[in-house]
Design a protein around this motif. Structure first.
Motif, PDB file in Angstrom:
ATOM      1  N   ALA A 181       0.805  -1.221   0.000  1.00 36.54           N
ATOM      2  CA  ALA A 181       0.000   0.000   0.000  1.00 36.54           C
ATOM      3  C   ALA A 181       0.839   1.272   0.000  1.00 36.54           C
ATOM      4  N   THR A 182       2.179   1.137  -0.010  1.00 34.40           N
ATOM      5  CA  THR A 182       3.040   2.311  -0.131  1.00 34.40           C
ATOM      6  C   THR A 182       3.605   2.339  -1.551  1.00 34.40           C
ATOM      7  N   PRO A 183       3.136   3.236  -2.409  1.00 34.15           N
ATOM      8  CA  PRO A 183       3.659   3.294  -3.777  1.00 34.15           C
ATOM      9  C   PRO A 183       5.136   3.638  -3.830  1.00 34.15           C
ATOM     10  N   VAL A 184       5.598   4.398  -2.834  1.00 32.02           N
ATOM     11  CA  VAL A 184       7.014   4.740  -2.707  1.00 32.02           C
ATOM     12  C   VAL A 184       7.412   4.482  -1.265  1.00 32.02           C
ATOM     13  N   PRO A 185       8.701   4.247  -0.993  1.00 32.67           N
ATOM     14  CA  PRO A 185       9.105   4.000   0.395  1.00 32.67           C
ATOM     15  C   PRO A 185       8.912   5.269   1.229  1.00 32.67           C
ATOM     16  N   ILE A 186       8.534   5.068   2.490  1.00 35.69           N
ATOM     17  CA  ILE A 186       8.255   6.196   3.378  1.00 35.69           C
ATOM     18  C   ILE A 186       9.227   6.176   4.544  1.00 35.69           C
ATOM     19  N   ALA A 187      10.033   7.228   4.637  1.00 33.05           N
ATOM     20  CA  ALA A 187      10.886   7.475   5.795  1.00 33.05           C
ATOM     21  C   ALA A 187      10.285   8.644   6.544  1.00 33.05           C
ATOM     22  N   ALA A 188       9.800   8.408   7.752  1.00 32.35           N
ATOM     23  CA  ALA A 188       9.099   9.449   8.493  1.00 32.35           C
ATOM     24  C   ALA A 188       9.216   9.186   9.985  1.00 32.35           C
ATOM     25  N   GLY A 189       9.212  10.242  10.775  1.00 30.45           N
ATOM     26  CA  GLY A 189       9.247  10.095  12.224  1.00 30.45           C
ATOM     27  C   GLY A 189      10.491   9.405  12.736  1.00 30.45           C
ATOM     28  N   GLY A 190      11.583   9.499  12.007  1.00 30.29           N
ATOM     29  CA  GLY A 190      12.816   8.835  12.419  1.00 30.29           C
ATOM     30  C   GLY A 190      12.881   7.368  12.075  1.00 30.29           C
ATOM     31  N   GLY A 191      11.829   6.836  11.433  1.00 33.84           N
ATOM     32  CA  GLY A 191      11.795   5.412  11.116  1.00 33.84           C
ATOM     33  C   GLY A 191      11.258   5.165   9.732  1.00 33.84           C
ATOM     34  N   ALA A 192      10.618   4.015   9.548  1.00 33.30           N
ATOM     35  CA  ALA A 192      10.039   3.600   8.272  1.00 33.30           C
ATOM     36  C   ALA A 192       8.566   3.301   8.484  1.00 33.30           C
ATOM     37  N   VAL A 193       7.798   3.372   7.401  1.00 35.12           N
ATOM     38  CA  VAL A 193       6.368   3.079   7.458  1.00 35.12           C
ATOM     39  C   VAL A 193       6.064   1.924   6.527  1.00 35.12           C
ATOM     40  N   VAL A 194       5.300   0.957   7.029  1.00 34.67           N
ATOM     41  CA  VAL A 194       4.903  -0.240   6.287  1.00 34.67           C
ATOM     42  C   VAL A 194       3.379  -0.281   6.265  1.00 34.67           C
ATOM     43  N   ALA A 195       2.798  -0.678   5.121  1.00 35.36           N
ATOM     44  CA  ALA A 195       1.335  -0.686   5.017  1.00 35.36           C
ATOM     45  C   ALA A 195       0.879  -1.848   4.146  1.00 35.36           C
ATOM     46  N   GLU A 196      -0.029  -2.640   4.687  1.00 35.23           N
ATOM     47  CA  GLU A 196      -0.544  -3.797   3.968  1.00 35.23           C
ATOM     48  C   GLU A 196      -1.944  -4.108   4.465  1.00 35.23           C
ATOM     49  N   GLY A 197      -2.835  -4.429   3.528  1.00 40.13           N
ATOM     50  CA  GLY A 197      -4.187  -4.827   3.904  1.00 40.13           C
ATOM     51  C   GLY A 197      -4.962  -3.669   4.498  1.00 40.13           C
ATOM     52  N   SER A 198      -5.208  -3.728   5.800  1.00 41.61           N
ATOM     53  CA  SER A 198      -5.915  -2.654   6.496  1.00 41.61           C
ATOM     54  C   SER A 198      -5.043  -2.021   7.583  1.00 41.61           C
ATOM     55  N   ARG A 199      -3.738  -2.333   7.582  1.00 46.16           N
ATOM     56  CA  ARG A 199      -2.876  -1.989   8.709  1.00 46.16           C
ATOM     57  C   ARG A 199      -1.681  -1.155   8.265  1.00 46.16           C
ATOM     58  N   VAL A 200      -1.410  -0.087   9.015  1.00 41.19           N
ATOM     59  CA  VAL A 200      -0.237   0.756   8.823  1.00 41.19           C
ATOM     60  C   VAL A 200       0.599   0.659  10.091  1.00 41.19           C
ATOM     61  N   SER A 201       1.919   0.571   9.950  1.00 39.85           N
ATOM     62  CA  SER A 201       2.758   0.503  11.141  1.00 39.85           C
ATOM     63  C   SER A 201       4.028   1.314  10.945  1.00 39.85           C
ATOM     64  N   GLY A 202       4.504   1.881  12.052  1.00 39.91           N
ATOM     65  CA  GLY A 202       5.773   2.572  12.080  1.00 39.91           C
ATOM     66  C   GLY A 202       6.841   1.633  12.608  1.00 39.91           C
ATOM     67  N   ARG A 203       7.965   1.546  11.898  1.00 41.00           N
ATOM     68  CA  ARG A 203       9.020   0.603  12.250  1.00 41.00           C
ATOM     69  C   ARG A 203      10.321   1.327  12.586  1.00 41.00           C
ATOM     70  N   ASP A 204      11.099   0.710  13.471  1.00 41.29           N
ATOM     71  CA  ASP A 204      12.463   1.161  13.691  1.00 41.29           C
ATOM     72  C   ASP A 204      13.245   0.928  12.399  1.00 41.29           C
ATOM     73  N   ALA A 205      13.919   1.956  11.912  1.00 37.35           N
ATOM     74  CA  ALA A 205      14.568   1.835  10.608  1.00 37.35           C
ATOM     75  C   ALA A 205      15.702   0.819  10.610  1.00 37.35           C
ATOM     76  N   ARG A 206      16.339   0.614  11.757  1.00 30.47           N
ATOM     77  CA  ARG A 206      17.489  -0.290  11.796  1.00 30.47           C
ATOM     78  C   ARG A 206      17.092  -1.748  12.010  1.00 30.47           C
ATOM     79  N   THR A 207      16.072  -1.975  12.827  1.00 33.33           N
ATOM     80  CA  THR A 207      15.728  -3.346  13.200  1.00 33.33           C
ATOM     81  C   THR A 207      14.429  -3.851  12.593  1.00 33.33           C
TER      82      THR A 207
END
Length: 383
Positions: free
Chosen positions: A50-76
Protein backbone atom coordinates in the motif's frame (compact mmCIF):
# COMPACT_ATOMS: atom_id res chain seq x y z
CA UNK A 1 7.87 0.55 22.59
CA UNK A 2 4.09 0.03 22.18
CA UNK A 3 1.26 1.44 24.20
CA UNK A 4 -1.94 -0.45 24.85
CA UNK A 5 -4.38 -0.72 21.97
CA UNK A 6 -7.25 1.73 21.83
CA UNK A 7 -10.37 0.29 20.20
CA UNK A 8 -12.58 3.01 18.76
CA UNK A 9 -15.97 2.37 17.19
CA UNK A 10 -17.81 5.08 15.24
CA UNK A 11 -21.31 5.73 16.55
CA UNK A 12 -22.95 5.49 13.12
CA UNK A 13 -20.61 3.19 11.19
CA UNK A 14 -19.56 -0.29 12.30
CA UNK A 15 -16.96 -0.25 9.48
CA UNK A 16 -15.21 2.62 11.25
CA UNK A 17 -13.83 0.30 13.93
CA UNK A 18 -10.17 1.05 14.51
CA UNK A 19 -7.34 -0.46 16.50
CA UNK A 20 -4.70 2.13 17.38
CA UNK A 21 -1.46 1.21 19.18
CA UNK A 22 0.83 4.17 19.84
CA UNK A 23 4.52 4.26 20.69
CA UNK A 24 5.43 4.87 24.33
CA UNK A 25 9.09 5.83 23.90
CA UNK A 26 10.74 8.48 21.71
CA UNK A 27 12.02 7.34 18.35
CA UNK A 28 15.70 6.53 17.99
CA UNK A 29 16.52 7.52 14.41
CA UNK A 30 19.65 6.23 12.72
CA UNK A 31 22.69 8.52 12.70
CA UNK A 32 23.16 10.67 9.62
CA UNK A 33 25.20 9.38 6.72
CA UNK A 34 28.79 10.59 7.00
CA UNK A 35 30.47 8.59 4.22
CA UNK A 36 29.68 6.39 1.25
CA UNK A 37 30.23 2.79 2.44
CA UNK A 38 31.79 0.06 0.30
CA UNK A 39 28.45 -1.79 0.15
CA UNK A 40 24.99 -2.11 1.69
CA UNK A 41 23.40 -5.24 3.14
CA UNK A 42 19.83 -6.14 3.97
CA UNK A 43 18.73 -5.48 7.57
CA UNK A 44 15.06 -6.45 7.37
CA UNK A 45 12.11 -6.51 5.02
CA UNK A 46 8.32 -6.44 5.23
CA UNK A 47 5.38 -6.60 2.81
CA UNK A 48 4.18 -3.07 2.04
CA UNK A 49 2.01 -3.06 -1.10
CA UNK A 50 0.00 0.00 0.00
CA UNK A 51 3.04 2.31 -0.13
CA UNK A 52 3.66 3.29 -3.78
CA UNK A 53 7.01 4.74 -2.71
CA UNK A 54 9.11 4.00 0.39
CA UNK A 55 8.26 6.20 3.38
CA UNK A 56 10.89 7.48 5.80
CA UNK A 57 9.10 9.45 8.49
CA UNK A 58 9.25 10.10 12.22
CA UNK A 59 12.82 8.83 12.42
CA UNK A 60 11.80 5.41 11.12
CA UNK A 61 10.04 3.60 8.27
CA UNK A 62 6.37 3.08 7.46
CA UNK A 63 4.90 -0.24 6.29
CA UNK A 64 1.34 -0.69 5.02
CA UNK A 65 -0.54 -3.80 3.97
CA UNK A 66 -4.19 -4.83 3.90
CA UNK A 67 -5.91 -2.65 6.50
CA UNK A 68 -2.88 -1.99 8.71
CA UNK A 69 -0.24 0.76 8.82
CA UNK A 70 2.76 0.50 11.14
CA UNK A 71 5.77 2.57 12.08
CA UNK A 72 9.02 0.60 12.25
CA UNK A 73 12.46 1.16 13.69
CA UNK A 74 14.57 1.83 10.61
CA UNK A 75 17.49 -0.29 11.80
CA UNK A 76 15.73 -3.35 13.20
CA UNK A 77 12.25 -3.33 11.69
CA UNK A 78 10.75 -3.58 15.18
CA UNK A 79 7.24 -2.21 15.28
CA UNK A 80 6.81 1.04 17.24
CA UNK A 81 3.17 1.84 16.50
CA UNK A 82 0.30 0.53 14.40
CA UNK A 83 -3.10 1.61 13.14
CA UNK A 84 -5.75 -0.77 11.77
CA UNK A 85 -9.27 -0.27 10.46
CA UNK A 86 -11.92 -2.71 9.29
CA UNK A 87 -11.47 -1.27 5.81
CA UNK A 88 -8.93 -1.94 3.08
CA UNK A 89 -6.13 0.52 2.42
CA UNK A 90 -6.15 2.35 -0.90
CA UNK A 91 -2.83 4.16 -0.51
CA UNK A 92 -0.47 5.57 2.12
CA UNK A 93 1.80 8.61 1.95
CA UNK A 94 3.68 11.00 4.23
CA UNK A 95 3.16 14.77 4.41
CA UNK A 96 3.12 17.56 7.00
CA UNK A 97 5.10 15.38 9.43
CA UNK A 98 2.28 12.82 9.43
CA UNK A 99 1.43 9.55 7.77
CA UNK A 100 -1.70 9.76 5.62
CA UNK A 101 -3.64 6.50 5.34
CA UNK A 102 -6.50 6.42 2.82
CA UNK A 103 -9.06 3.61 3.24
CA UNK A 104 -11.73 2.30 0.90
CA UNK A 105 -15.38 2.49 1.88
CA UNK A 106 -17.59 0.94 -0.81
CA UNK A 107 -16.71 2.42 -4.23
CA UNK A 108 -14.67 5.35 -2.94
CA UNK A 109 -11.31 5.70 -1.21
CA UNK A 110 -13.08 8.09 1.08
CA UNK A 111 -11.70 7.53 4.58
CA UNK A 112 -8.51 9.54 5.14
CA UNK A 113 -6.76 9.25 8.51
CA UNK A 114 -3.62 11.09 9.59
CA UNK A 115 -1.15 9.67 12.11
CA UNK A 116 1.77 11.26 13.90
CA UNK A 117 4.80 9.81 12.13
CA UNK A 118 6.73 9.33 15.38
CA UNK A 119 4.07 8.01 17.76
CA UNK A 120 1.21 6.85 15.55
CA UNK A 121 -1.21 9.09 17.46
CA UNK A 122 -4.24 10.02 15.41
CA UNK A 123 -4.56 13.52 13.99
CA UNK A 124 -7.07 15.17 11.68
CA UNK A 125 -9.28 12.97 9.51
CA UNK A 126 -11.58 13.73 6.62
CA UNK A 127 -13.71 12.29 3.84
CA UNK A 128 -12.40 12.26 0.27
CA UNK A 129 -14.15 11.83 -3.07
CA UNK A 130 -11.21 9.81 -4.43
CA UNK A 131 -11.64 6.49 -6.20
CA UNK A 132 -9.47 3.34 -6.19
CA UNK A 133 -6.16 3.95 -7.90
CA UNK A 134 -5.72 7.33 -6.24
CA UNK A 135 -2.33 8.62 -5.12
CA UNK A 136 -1.65 11.17 -2.38
CA UNK A 137 1.16 13.36 -3.75
CA UNK A 138 2.90 16.50 -2.55
CA UNK A 139 3.60 18.10 0.81
CA UNK A 140 1.84 21.46 0.64
CA UNK A 141 -0.53 20.99 -1.01
CA UNK A 142 -1.29 17.29 -0.87
CA UNK A 143 -3.31 16.24 -3.90
CA UNK A 144 -5.55 13.17 -4.12
CA UNK A 145 -5.46 12.13 -7.79
CA UNK A 146 -8.15 10.51 -9.89
CA UNK A 147 -9.23 9.73 -13.46
CA UNK A 148 -11.65 12.66 -13.66
CA UNK A 149 -11.35 14.44 -10.30
CA UNK A 150 -8.68 15.73 -7.97
CA UNK A 151 -8.69 17.58 -4.70
CA UNK A 152 -6.03 19.44 -2.77
CA UNK A 153 -5.75 19.84 0.98
CA UNK A 154 -3.64 21.73 3.49
CA UNK A 155 -1.90 20.46 6.64
CA UNK A 156 -5.10 20.19 8.71
CA UNK A 157 -6.60 18.16 5.83
CA UNK A 158 -9.12 20.89 5.01
CA UNK A 159 -9.86 20.83 1.30
CA UNK A 160 -8.51 23.90 -0.48
CA UNK A 161 -9.44 23.04 -4.07
CA UNK A 162 -11.25 20.48 -6.16
CA UNK A 163 -11.23 20.15 -9.91
CA UNK A 164 -13.02 18.00 -12.45
CA UNK A 165 -16.11 15.89 -11.95
CA UNK A 166 -17.23 17.37 -8.61
CA UNK A 167 -20.07 15.32 -7.14
CA UNK A 168 -21.92 18.18 -5.43
CA UNK A 169 -21.24 21.51 -7.12
CA UNK A 170 -22.16 24.60 -5.10
CA UNK A 171 -22.65 26.57 -8.32
CA UNK A 172 -23.14 25.03 -11.79
CA UNK A 173 -20.47 27.22 -13.41
CA UNK A 174 -17.74 26.79 -10.76
CA UNK A 175 -15.91 24.17 -12.83
CA UNK A 176 -14.66 25.49 -16.20
CA UNK A 177 -14.89 22.19 -18.11
CA UNK A 178 -16.78 18.91 -17.92
CA UNK A 179 -16.22 15.43 -19.27
CA UNK A 180 -12.41 15.56 -19.04
CA UNK A 181 -10.16 12.57 -18.39
CA UNK A 182 -6.99 13.02 -16.32
CA UNK A 183 -3.82 11.13 -17.21
CA UNK A 184 -0.87 12.55 -15.24
CA UNK A 185 -0.18 14.76 -12.25
CA UNK A 186 2.56 16.75 -10.56
CA UNK A 187 2.74 18.96 -7.47
CA UNK A 188 5.05 21.79 -6.34
CA UNK A 189 4.71 24.20 -3.41
CA UNK A 190 1.36 26.04 -3.83
CA UNK A 191 0.84 24.48 -7.31
CA UNK A 192 -0.92 21.37 -8.62
CA UNK A 193 -0.82 20.29 -12.26
CA UNK A 194 -2.87 17.86 -14.31
CA UNK A 195 -2.60 16.67 -17.91
CA UNK A 196 -6.13 16.08 -19.22
CA UNK A 197 -8.12 15.28 -22.34
CA UNK A 198 -11.33 17.28 -22.69
CA UNK A 199 -14.20 17.11 -25.23
CA UNK A 200 -13.76 19.61 -28.04
CA UNK A 201 -10.09 20.31 -27.40
CA UNK A 202 -8.72 17.98 -30.06
CA UNK A 203 -5.49 17.41 -28.09
CA UNK A 204 -4.09 17.24 -24.58
CA UNK A 205 -4.58 20.12 -22.14
CA UNK A 206 -2.24 21.12 -19.30
CA UNK A 207 -3.89 22.79 -16.32
CA UNK A 208 -1.99 24.18 -13.32
CA UNK A 209 -4.06 25.11 -10.26
CA UNK A 210 -3.32 27.38 -7.31
CA UNK A 211 -5.07 25.50 -4.49
CA UNK A 212 -4.51 28.13 -1.81
CA UNK A 213 -6.22 30.77 -3.98
CA UNK A 214 -9.25 28.61 -4.77
CA UNK A 215 -12.64 29.18 -3.19
CA UNK A 216 -15.07 26.38 -2.41
CA UNK A 217 -15.40 24.21 -5.50
CA UNK A 218 -14.30 27.09 -7.76
CA UNK A 219 -10.62 26.48 -8.52
CA UNK A 220 -8.02 29.16 -9.22
CA UNK A 221 -5.45 28.64 -11.95
CA UNK A 222 -2.00 29.67 -13.05
CA UNK A 223 -3.06 28.64 -16.54
CA UNK A 224 -4.84 26.05 -18.64
CA UNK A 225 -3.61 25.54 -22.20
CA UNK A 226 -4.15 23.13 -25.06
CA UNK A 227 -0.83 21.57 -26.08
CA UNK A 228 -1.59 20.63 -29.69
CA UNK A 229 -0.46 17.00 -29.22
CA UNK A 230 -2.01 13.80 -27.89
CA UNK A 231 -0.22 11.33 -25.63
CA UNK A 232 1.80 13.88 -23.64
CA UNK A 233 2.61 13.39 -19.94
CA UNK A 234 3.21 15.85 -17.14
CA UNK A 235 6.56 15.06 -15.52
CA UNK A 236 7.25 17.81 -12.98
CA UNK A 237 6.40 21.26 -11.67
CA UNK A 238 8.65 23.82 -10.02
CA UNK A 239 7.78 27.21 -8.60
CA UNK A 240 7.84 28.80 -12.05
CA UNK A 241 7.92 25.99 -14.64
CA UNK A 242 6.16 22.89 -15.90
CA UNK A 243 7.86 20.02 -17.75
CA UNK A 244 5.81 17.90 -20.17
CA UNK A 245 7.08 14.82 -21.99
CA UNK A 246 5.96 15.03 -25.61
CA UNK A 247 4.96 11.92 -27.61
CA UNK A 248 7.20 10.42 -30.27
CA UNK A 249 10.90 11.27 -30.14
CA UNK A 250 11.56 11.89 -26.41
CA UNK A 251 11.75 15.59 -25.57
CA UNK A 252 10.60 17.86 -22.77
CA UNK A 253 8.33 20.82 -23.38
CA UNK A 254 8.97 23.56 -20.82
CA UNK A 255 6.29 26.12 -19.96
CA UNK A 256 6.50 29.16 -17.69
CA UNK A 257 4.09 30.12 -14.91
CA UNK A 258 1.71 31.74 -17.38
CA UNK A 259 1.66 28.70 -19.67
CA UNK A 260 3.90 30.26 -22.31
CA UNK A 261 6.26 27.85 -24.06
CA UNK A 262 9.86 28.35 -23.03
CA UNK A 263 11.30 25.68 -25.32
CA UNK A 264 11.69 22.00 -26.14
CA UNK A 265 14.70 20.00 -24.93
CA UNK A 266 15.64 16.66 -26.56
CA UNK A 267 16.24 13.66 -24.27
CA UNK A 268 18.67 10.80 -24.67
CA UNK A 269 16.95 8.19 -22.54
CA UNK A 270 17.33 4.97 -24.50
CA UNK A 271 14.19 2.82 -24.78
CA UNK A 272 10.72 4.31 -24.88
CA UNK A 273 9.76 6.13 -21.70
CA UNK A 274 7.42 4.07 -19.53
CA UNK A 275 4.15 5.51 -18.27
CA UNK A 276 3.31 4.85 -14.61
CA UNK A 277 -0.20 3.44 -14.29
CA UNK A 278 -1.06 5.92 -11.52
CA UNK A 279 -0.05 8.93 -13.65
CA UNK A 280 2.64 10.17 -11.24
CA UNK A 281 6.17 10.35 -12.66
CA UNK A 282 8.78 8.64 -10.49
CA UNK A 283 10.83 11.54 -9.16
CA UNK A 284 12.82 12.41 -6.06
CA UNK A 285 13.85 15.91 -5.06
CA UNK A 286 17.30 16.62 -3.64
CA UNK A 287 19.34 19.67 -2.85
CA UNK A 288 21.17 19.51 -6.18
CA UNK A 289 18.42 18.51 -8.61
CA UNK A 290 15.07 16.86 -9.25
CA UNK A 291 15.72 13.27 -10.35
CA UNK A 292 13.27 11.65 -12.76
CA UNK A 293 13.25 7.96 -13.65
CA UNK A 294 11.99 7.29 -17.18
CA UNK A 295 11.67 3.54 -16.73
CA UNK A 296 15.16 2.95 -18.09
CA UNK A 297 17.26 6.01 -17.20
CA UNK A 298 17.58 8.61 -14.46
CA UNK A 299 17.48 12.23 -15.65
CA UNK A 300 18.63 15.10 -13.42
CA UNK A 301 16.48 18.21 -13.90
CA UNK A 302 17.40 21.68 -12.69
CA UNK A 303 15.14 22.15 -9.64
CA UNK A 304 13.90 25.57 -10.83
CA UNK A 305 14.08 25.64 -14.64
CA UNK A 306 13.48 21.86 -15.07
CA UNK A 307 16.09 21.84 -17.85
CA UNK A 308 17.79 18.41 -18.05
CA UNK A 309 21.40 18.41 -16.84
CA UNK A 310 22.50 14.82 -17.40
CA UNK A 311 21.18 11.31 -17.99
CA UNK A 312 22.26 8.02 -16.44
CA UNK A 313 21.17 4.99 -18.50
CA UNK A 314 20.31 1.52 -17.20
CA UNK A 315 18.85 2.75 -13.92
CA UNK A 316 16.14 1.01 -11.87
CA UNK A 317 14.84 4.14 -10.14
CA UNK A 318 15.43 7.88 -9.63
CA UNK A 319 17.87 7.54 -6.72
CA UNK A 320 18.42 9.43 -3.48
CA UNK A 321 21.01 11.93 -2.26
CA UNK A 322 23.28 10.48 0.43
CA UNK A 323 26.22 12.27 2.07
CA UNK A 324 26.55 14.72 -0.81
CA UNK A 325 26.36 12.00 -3.46
CA UNK A 326 23.49 10.44 -5.41
CA UNK A 327 22.86 6.71 -5.03
CA UNK A 328 20.95 5.33 -8.03
CA UNK A 329 19.56 1.76 -8.07
CA UNK A 330 21.09 -0.32 -10.87
CA UNK A 331 21.40 -4.02 -11.54
CA UNK A 332 23.56 -5.53 -8.80
CA UNK A 333 23.69 -2.51 -6.54
CA UNK A 334 23.69 1.26 -6.24
CA UNK A 335 25.62 3.56 -8.56
CA UNK A 336 27.61 6.20 -6.65
CA UNK A 337 26.95 9.30 -8.78
CA UNK A 338 28.13 12.91 -8.71
CA UNK A 339 24.79 14.76 -8.50
CA UNK A 340 26.18 17.76 -10.41
CA UNK A 341 27.62 15.94 -13.41
CA UNK A 342 26.16 12.43 -13.46
CA UNK A 343 29.63 10.87 -13.41
CA UNK A 344 29.61 7.40 -11.80
CA UNK A 345 32.46 6.70 -9.38
CA UNK A 346 31.61 3.04 -8.69
CA UNK A 347 28.77 0.62 -8.03
CA UNK A 348 28.12 -0.39 -4.41
CA UNK A 349 27.08 -4.06 -4.27
CA UNK A 350 23.54 -4.86 -3.10
CA UNK A 351 22.15 -8.40 -3.19
CA UNK A 352 18.49 -8.09 -4.21
CA UNK A 353 18.02 -11.87 -4.27
CA UNK A 354 17.00 -12.05 -7.90
CA UNK A 355 14.64 -9.06 -7.91
CA UNK A 356 15.07 -7.10 -11.17
CA UNK A 357 12.09 -4.70 -11.20
CA UNK A 358 11.87 -0.98 -10.42
CA UNK A 359 13.45 0.23 -7.18
CA UNK A 360 12.54 3.43 -5.38
CA UNK A 361 14.85 4.41 -2.54
CA UNK A 362 14.83 6.95 0.29
CA UNK A 363 17.25 7.54 3.14
CA UNK A 364 16.51 7.58 6.86
CA UNK A 365 19.84 8.79 8.18
CA UNK A 366 22.43 6.21 7.13
CA UNK A 367 19.76 3.57 6.45
CA UNK A 368 18.33 3.15 2.95
CA UNK A 369 14.75 2.02 2.37
CA UNK A 370 14.05 0.37 -0.97
CA UNK A 371 10.57 -0.24 -2.32
CA UNK A 372 10.86 -3.36 -4.48
CA UNK A 373 7.43 -4.08 -5.87
CA UNK A 374 5.24 -5.07 -2.91
CA UNK A 375 8.11 -5.23 -0.40
CA UNK A 376 9.97 -2.63 1.65
CA UNK A 377 13.61 -3.56 2.26
CA UNK A 378 15.94 -1.76 4.69
CA UNK A 379 19.65 -1.64 3.85
CA UNK A 380 22.48 -0.81 6.23
CA UNK A 381 26.00 0.36 5.35
CA UNK A 382 28.81 -2.16 5.60
CA UNK A 383 31.10 -1.52 8.56
Amino acid sequence: MLAGAALVVGLNSPAATTDSVTATTPSDPPPPATAIPPSFSELWRAPSPATPVPIAAGGGAVVAEGSRVSGRDARTGAERWSYTRELSLCTVAAAFGRVLADYRNDEYCSELSSLDATSGARGPARTLDARPGTRLVGDGPVVATGQDYLEAMRSDLVRTAEYGNVRALEEPDDQPRTGCTFSSFAVAPARAGVLETCPGDGSDRLTVLRPDASSGDKPAFDFSTVLGVSGARLIALSGERAAVLLPGRPRLLLLDRAGARVGEVPLSVGPAVQEPQDGVARTTRGGAALYWWTGAATVALDPETLVPRWTLPNALGPGVEYDGRLLVPVQGGLADVDPRTGAVARTLPVDRAGYVGPVQVVAQGEILLEQRGRDLVALGPAR
